[in-house]
Write a protein that holds these residues in place. Structure first.
Motif, PDB file in Angstrom:
ATOM      1  N   PRO A  84       0.799  -1.239   0.000  1.00 28.29           N
ATOM      2  CA  PRO A  84       0.000   0.000   0.000  1.00 28.29           C
ATOM      3  C   PRO A  84       0.823   1.277   0.000  1.00 28.29           C
ATOM      4  O   PRO A  84       0.413   2.283  -0.583  1.00 28.29           O
ATOM      5  CB  PRO A  84      -0.828  -0.135   1.279  1.00 28.29           C
ATOM      6  N   TRP A  85       1.999   1.274   0.633  1.00 28.55           N
ATOM      7  CA  TRP A  85       2.783   2.509   0.693  1.00 28.55           C
ATOM      8  C   TRP A  85       3.231   2.989  -0.689  1.00 28.55           C
ATOM      9  O   TRP A  85       3.543   4.176  -0.865  1.00 28.55           O
ATOM     10  CB  TRP A  85       3.991   2.347   1.622  1.00 28.55           C
ATOM     11  N   THR A  86       3.238   2.082  -1.671  1.00 30.85           N
ATOM     12  CA  THR A  86       3.634   2.493  -3.024  1.00 30.85           C
ATOM     13  C   THR A  86       2.570   3.367  -3.675  1.00 30.85           C
ATOM     14  O   THR A  86       2.822   3.961  -4.725  1.00 30.85           O
ATOM     15  CB  THR A  86       3.903   1.270  -3.911  1.00 30.85           C
ATOM     16  N   GLN A  87       1.379   3.449  -3.056  1.00 30.90           N
ATOM     17  CA  GLN A  87       0.304   4.292  -3.571  1.00 30.90           C
ATOM     18  C   GLN A  87       0.205   5.603  -2.794  1.00 30.90           C
ATOM     19  O   GLN A  87      -0.775   6.339  -2.927  1.00 30.90           O
ATOM     20  CB  GLN A  87      -1.042   3.555  -3.460  1.00 30.90           C
ATOM     21  N   ALA A  88       1.220   5.904  -1.983  1.00 29.47           N
ATOM     22  CA  ALA A  88       1.154   7.053  -1.078  1.00 29.47           C
ATOM     23  C   ALA A  88       1.865   8.276  -1.637  1.00 29.47           C
ATOM     24  O   ALA A  88       2.862   8.170  -2.362  1.00 29.47           O
ATOM     25  CB  ALA A  88       1.752   6.687   0.271  1.00 29.47           C
ATOM     26  N   ASN A  89       1.353   9.445  -1.251  1.00 32.16           N
ATOM     27  CA  ASN A  89       2.002  10.713  -1.570  1.00 32.16           C
ATOM     28  C   ASN A  89       3.099  11.058  -0.563  1.00 32.16           C
ATOM     29  O   ASN A  89       4.051  11.764  -0.882  1.00 32.16           O
ATOM     30  CB  ASN A  89       0.983  11.861  -1.589  1.00 32.16           C
ATOM     31  N   ARG A  90       2.916  10.575   0.665  1.00 33.43           N
ATOM     32  CA  ARG A  90       3.907  10.778   1.721  1.00 33.43           C
ATOM     33  C   ARG A  90       4.012   9.485   2.534  1.00 33.43           C
ATOM     34  O   ARG A  90       3.036   8.752   2.683  1.00 33.43           O
ATOM     35  CB  ARG A  90       3.515  11.929   2.656  1.00 33.43           C
ATOM     36  N   VAL A  91       5.201   9.232   3.071  1.00 34.04           N
ATOM     37  CA  VAL A  91       5.436   8.041   3.879  1.00 34.04           C
ATOM     38  C   VAL A  91       6.039   8.474   5.212  1.00 34.04           C
ATOM     39  O   VAL A  91       6.993   9.256   5.242  1.00 34.04           O
ATOM     40  CB  VAL A  91       6.374   7.048   3.165  1.00 34.04           C
ATOM     41  N   VAL A  92       5.462   7.957   6.311  1.00 37.40           N
ATOM     42  CA  VAL A  92       5.878   8.350   7.657  1.00 37.40           C
ATOM     43  C   VAL A  92       6.505   7.151   8.360  1.00 37.40           C
ATOM     44  O   VAL A  92       5.883   6.095   8.489  1.00 37.40           O
ATOM     45  CB  VAL A  92       4.670   8.867   8.481  1.00 37.40           C
ATOM     46  N   PHE A  93       7.737   7.337   8.819  1.00 41.29           N
ATOM     47  CA  PHE A  93       8.441   6.292   9.549  1.00 41.29           C
ATOM     48  C   PHE A  93       8.560   6.668  11.018  1.00 41.29           C
ATOM     49  O   PHE A  93       8.577   7.841  11.378  1.00 41.29           O
ATOM     50  CB  PHE A  93       9.838   6.064   8.971  1.00 41.29           C
ATOM     51  N   TYR A  94       8.694   5.621  11.854  1.00 37.40           N
ATOM     52  CA  TYR A  94       8.768   5.845  13.296  1.00 37.40           C
ATOM     53  C   TYR A  94      10.033   5.209  13.874  1.00 37.40           C
ATOM     54  O   TYR A  94      10.575   4.254  13.315  1.00 37.40           O
ATOM     55  CB  TYR A  94       7.521   5.259  13.975  1.00 37.40           C
ATOM     56  N   LYS A  95      10.484   5.730  15.005  1.00 35.99           N
ATOM     57  CA  LYS A  95      11.777   5.349  15.580  1.00 35.99           C
ATOM     58  C   LYS A  95      11.905   3.857  15.818  1.00 35.99           C
ATOM     59  O   LYS A  95      12.860   3.224  15.347  1.00 35.99           O
ATOM     60  CB  LYS A  95      11.994   6.116  16.892  1.00 35.99           C
ATOM     61  N   ASN A  96      10.980   3.266  16.564  1.00 38.00           N
ATOM     62  CA  ASN A  96      11.161   1.842  16.888  1.00 38.00           C
ATOM     63  C   ASN A  96      10.985   0.964  15.653  1.00 38.00           C
ATOM     64  O   ASN A  96      11.479  -0.163  15.616  1.00 38.00           O
ATOM     65  CB  ASN A  96      10.257   1.403  18.044  1.00 38.00           C
ATOM     66  N   GLN A  97      10.295   1.471  14.650  1.00 41.33           N
ATOM     67  CA  GLN A  97      10.173   0.742  13.380  1.00 41.33           C
ATOM     68  C   GLN A  97      11.541   0.624  12.719  1.00 41.33           C
ATOM     69  O   GLN A  97      11.932  -0.450  12.246  1.00 41.33           O
ATOM     70  CB  GLN A  97       9.204   1.483  12.460  1.00 41.33           C
ATOM     71  N   LEU A  98      12.289   1.728  12.688  1.00 39.25           N
ATOM     72  CA  LEU A  98      13.617   1.710  12.092  1.00 39.25           C
ATOM     73  C   LEU A  98      14.590   0.890  12.935  1.00 39.25           C
ATOM     74  O   LEU A  98      15.445   0.181  12.392  1.00 39.25           O
ATOM     75  CB  LEU A  98      14.142   3.135  11.917  1.00 39.25           C
ATOM     76  N   GLN A  99      14.444   0.980  14.269  1.00 41.03           N
ATOM     77  CA  GLN A  99      15.319   0.182  15.127  1.00 41.03           C
ATOM     78  C   GLN A  99      15.137  -1.310  14.870  1.00 41.03           C
ATOM     79  O   GLN A  99      16.100  -2.073  14.895  1.00 41.03           O
ATOM     80  CB  GLN A  99      15.023   0.485  16.602  1.00 41.03           C
ATOM     81  N   ARG A 100      13.896  -1.716  14.608  1.00 41.23           N
ATOM     82  CA  ARG A 100      13.604  -3.146  14.407  1.00 41.23           C
ATOM     83  C   ARG A 100      13.644  -3.542  12.936  1.00 41.23           C
ATOM     84  O   ARG A 100      13.358  -4.688  12.595  1.00 41.23           O
ATOM     85  CB  ARG A 100      12.240  -3.477  15.010  1.00 41.23           C
ATOM     86  N   GLN A 101      13.952  -2.554  12.051  1.00 39.08           N
ATOM     87  CA  GLN A 101      14.078  -2.829  10.619  1.00 39.08           C
ATOM     88  C   GLN A 101      12.807  -3.446  10.035  1.00 39.08           C
ATOM     89  O   GLN A 101      12.845  -4.456   9.315  1.00 39.08           O
ATOM     90  CB  GLN A 101      15.285  -3.727  10.346  1.00 39.08           C
ATOM     91  N   LEU A 102      11.671  -2.827  10.361  1.00 38.65           N
ATOM     92  CA  LEU A 102      10.377  -3.282   9.878  1.00 38.65           C
ATOM     93  C   LEU A 102       9.804  -2.284   8.875  1.00 38.65           C
ATOM     94  O   LEU A 102       9.977  -1.083   9.026  1.00 38.65           O
ATOM     95  CB  LEU A 102       9.409  -3.450  11.062  1.00 38.65           C
ATOM     96  N   PRO A 103       9.126  -2.728   7.802  1.00 39.55           N
ATOM     97  CA  PRO A 103       8.775  -4.126   7.529  1.00 39.55           C
ATOM     98  C   PRO A 103       9.912  -4.952   6.938  1.00 39.55           C
ATOM     99  O   PRO A 103       9.902  -6.161   7.039  1.00 39.55           O
ATOM    100  CB  PRO A 103       7.625  -4.000   6.533  1.00 39.55           C
ATOM    101  N   GLU A 104      10.914  -4.277   6.312  1.00 40.20           N
ATOM    102  CA  GLU A 104      12.072  -5.009   5.812  1.00 40.20           C
ATOM    103  C   GLU A 104      13.184  -4.005   5.519  1.00 40.20           C
ATOM    104  O   GLU A 104      12.927  -2.855   5.133  1.00 40.20           O
ATOM    105  CB  GLU A 104      11.724  -5.811   4.551  1.00 40.20           C
ATOM    106  N   PRO A 105      14.452  -4.410   5.703  1.00 35.33           N
ATOM    107  CA  PRO A 105      15.571  -3.479   5.520  1.00 35.33           C
ATOM    108  C   PRO A 105      15.639  -2.855   4.131  1.00 35.33           C
ATOM    109  O   PRO A 105      15.984  -1.686   3.988  1.00 35.33           O
ATOM    110  CB  PRO A 105      16.796  -4.367   5.794  1.00 35.33           C
ATOM    111  N   LYS A 106      15.320  -3.633   3.089  1.00 35.05           N
ATOM    112  CA  LYS A 106      15.421  -3.106   1.724  1.00 35.05           C
ATOM    113  C   LYS A 106      14.539  -1.877   1.533  1.00 35.05           C
ATOM    114  O   LYS A 106      14.968  -0.864   0.964  1.00 35.05           O
ATOM    115  CB  LYS A 106      15.021  -4.190   0.720  1.00 35.05           C
ATOM    116  N   MET A 107      13.314  -1.950   2.015  1.00 34.81           N
ATOM    117  CA  MET A 107      12.388  -0.838   1.871  1.00 34.81           C
ATOM    118  C   MET A 107      12.873   0.373   2.670  1.00 34.81           C
ATOM    119  O   MET A 107      12.822   1.520   2.209  1.00 34.81           O
ATOM    120  CB  MET A 107      10.997  -1.269   2.329  1.00 34.81           C
TER     121      MET A 107
END
Length: 686
Positions: free
Chosen positions: A490-513
């Motif tokens: 779904p994020w590929t259909q977005a105008n903006r993408v919001v990331f959060y601290k613990n998401q980046l710490q845990r490398q979610l949903p996947e490191p490549k993205m």
């Protein structure tokens, strides 16, 4: 005495209520939306007579669902009676209103107020019971510490299970200790069972207190602490404990409709849920991902999450417990030792589990405050003796000093109390390398910034914790961590993408993205107390205003299937062995093969002879559209895609001006959209 006590009790209630309701719409916890939903469903199923399915979580959060569900019912009634009163658009039908899945921020106000009233009343009762057990001085110091303890206040504001569990549990412990004393009465036993039943119904881990109390009874019957806790005989103690346990069970059943009709189903859900949660994994600790943080976790949590004021008191209490001379000076040493034993037991049980989260220490915080209060009174007593100050003069004002000291550490974090980390140990700057950071704080600031966009209601934003984000954002929300059946994220259909601290710490949903966005510059960053919590990035679908700001606008067609509207460069001069970031804006006019990719290269602008193979051409990249997350054959005609590529300039590249070329390449079909086109120049410098 009662005349003096009443204003004090009222002051405790008011201070507690203010701390829980001031800036009431700020910083939702990420679980609050889930409990509003569960509470709504709980009440709805009660009305429908579907008692079995009033269990919606293994915690199981029953008191929370009664409070949040009733509050949501009140929200629905108010909206029906006074349309527009709440400032939100709700269905007029009560059943439909209770069936919402997303909740605008205004719907949290009444639930938070209702919980604030209940938990503030609990703080008053904590003072009353502590005074009866340990005396007024300890009670005053305890409540001064507890009311303003940042981590405790943070979760008291949230309509999650932690606040009610902790408040009901400390009342249960204090009441049981009063029962065990010489002046103990059976009414204390029943009252303790009622509160522990409520605490267990809020969060099942309150049952950790049962073996701690059992151990306490064993020690009493072995002759420990006779001055306060008399031996009553094993038989009488067993009867009292059994009656207490029965009271806990009866309360649990009485307030939980699912237990009325399907107790086996409920217990199985709780058991399976606890097992699943204990095996959740994806935790961050000491700079790395881990399944189990290990034995150091809770000691470090206590070091970073507790205020220095509370910690100083606990150190003094530790000295009392280990130094015989100081122990003998304490009139209430058995009661103090009993509280310390229960606290230590709970911390040990928490440490034994693989699933470790910092908020779990909320169960212990009121007991830690009591112990710290004892320590501070010993500190005050030592000061009075050395400075020849009248003991009553300083001790009588000790709680005021503690209150003011706690304010010093609390107020800078208002209303983001969860962002508190011990400033004496480096605060958030250091803590972010140790702990998993963030439970929603800061996300509302990103939403408020995005709400300023023109035509925000048609703007699509993909966000981690999308349910939380939807409470504040006025546009359309997409999840980051899900896939639709077609395989499109779904994020590929977005105008903006919001990331959060613990998401980046845990490398979610996947490191490549995450790496795809990490190479870009965020449009907006939310920083709270030395920690970056939230990042807002441009999404794959640009907004009209983004197209107006293209750095190098073009209108270049590739066989009338794709049109390049322009591109951005992060730099126009680049050194050899450096990275160049180029952002393309492609308008798709027809479907393309799935395996097609974007080919980018540099060509010496002074040598251009098409008859010479690869005449001074350097292939810098040959990568799929949006790193392979956007499928060209599924793109709707007329769609514009923002596509980022990172180019590594080879170290052997000579310093000079080069032509920048781009084309489309398919491994199965070759250059399917014609020859690469020159789109501009790039200078490589030393």
């Amino acid at each position: 005495m009662k005349a003096k006590a009443s204003p004090l009790l009222l002051a405790i209630f008011i201070i507690s209520l203010i701390l829980r309701t001031l800036a009431i719409t700020a910083s939702l916890n990420t679980d609050e939306g889930l409990w509003i939903y569960r509470g709504s469903q709980f009440v709805k199923r009660l009305f429908e007579g579907d008692f079995t399915h009033t269990i919606l979580k293994h915690h199981p959060g029953v008191p929370n669902m009664w409070l949040t569900g009733s509050s949501m019912l009140l929200n629905c009634w108010l909206h029906k009676l006074f349309p527009g009163f709440l400032g939100v658009d709700l269905p007029s039908d009560i059943g439909a209103c209770l069936n919402l899945e997303e909740f605008p921020i205004n719907l949290y106000i009444i639930p938070r107020i209702v919980q604030a009233v209940v938990t503030s009343a609990c703080m008053v009762y904590v003072y009353v019971l502590t005074k009866r057990l340990l005396g007024q001085a300890v009670a005053l110091c305890t409540i001064s510490l507890l009311l303003l303890e940042p981590f405790f206040v943070a979760y008291q504001r949230f309509i999650t299970t932690d606040a009610l569990q902790a408040d009901f549990a400390i009342l249960a412990v204090l009441l049981f200790l009063l029962y065990l004393r010489k002046d103990g009465k059976r009414k204390f036993l029943f009252a303790s069972g009622i509160f522990l039943g409520l605490s267990t119904a809020a969060k099942i881990t309150a049952l950790f207190l049962l073996p701690a109390i059992a151990l306490l009874i064993v020690l009493i019957e072995l002759g420990f602490w006779r001055s306060s806790f008399p031996q009553r005989g094993w038989k009488q103690q067993f009867r009292g404990y059994a009656l207490w346990g029965t009271t806990i069970l009866v309360v649990f059943v009485l307030i939980f409709p699912a237990m009325w009709v399907s107790p086996g189903y409920v217990l199985d859900r709780i058991h399976q849920g606890v097992l699943q949660e204990s095996d959740r994994g994806f935790l961050f600790f000491l700079g790395q991902l881990t399944h189990s943080p290990g034995i150091l976790f809770y000691p470090l949590v206590l070091a970073y999450r507790l205020s220095p004021v509370l910690q100083a008191g606990l150190l003094a209490t530790s000295a009392i417990l280990f130094i015989p001379k100081l122990r003998r000076q304490q009139e209430k040493m058995p009661e103090i030792a009993a509280v310390a034993l229960i606290t230590l037991w709970v911390l040990l049980i928490l440490s034994a589990s693989d699933n470790k989260i910092d908020r779990y220490i909320n169960l212990c915080l009121p007991m830690l405050a009591i112990l710290a209060a004892v320590g501070w009174l010993e500190i005050i007593a030592g000061i009075t003796q050395r400075k020849n100050i009248l003991p009553s003069s300083l001790a009588g004002r000790g709680y005021i000093v503690l209150f003011l000291l706690q304010l010093v550490f609390l107020l800078p974090y208002h209303p983001y109390y969860l962002a508190y980390y011990n400033p004496l140990l480096g605060g958030g700057r250091v803590a972010q390398n140790i702990f998993m950071i963030g439970q929603g704080e800061g996300l509302e600031k990103a939403a408020q910034w995005l709400n300023l966009l023109p035509n925000v209601k048609k703007t699509k934003v993909a966000s981690w914790y999308s349910r939380y984000f939807s409470s504040y954002f006025h546009g359309q929300i997409l999840p980051i961590d899900k896939r639709v059946p077609s395989g499109i994220q779904p994020w590929t259909q977005a105008n903006r993408v919001v990331f959060y601290k613990n998401q980046l710490q845990r490398q979610l949903p996947e490191p490549k993205m995450l790496n795809y966005f990490a190479m870009q510059q965020p449009l907006y960053t939310v920083r709270l107390h030395d920690i970056d919590y939230v990042w807002v990035y441009p999404g794959p679908l640009p907004l009209p205003e983004d197209l107006k700001r293209i750095q190098f606008p073009l209108s270049l067609s590739f066989k009338e299937q794709v049109r390049l509207l322009g591109y951005d460069l992060n730099k126009t001069k680049v050194s050899a062995n450096e990275d160049l970031l180029i952002t393309f804006y492609w308008e798709f006019l027809a479907p393309l093969p799935r395996d097609i990719s974007v080919k980018i290269g540099l060509r010496d602008r002074f040598i251009h002879n098409s008859s010479v193979p690869n005449d001074n051409f350097t292939n810098l990249a040959n990568a799929p559209l949006v790193d392979g997350y956007v499928f060209p054959e599924q793109i709707t005609t007329g769609t514009v895609v923002r596509d980022i590529h990172k180019l590594k300039i080879p170290p052997s590249t000579s310093p000079q001006h080069y032509q920048l070329e781009v084309g489309w390449f398919s491994p199965s079909k070759g250059e399917v959209l014609g020859k690469p086109a020159v789109i501009g120049e790039l200078e490589v410098v030393k």
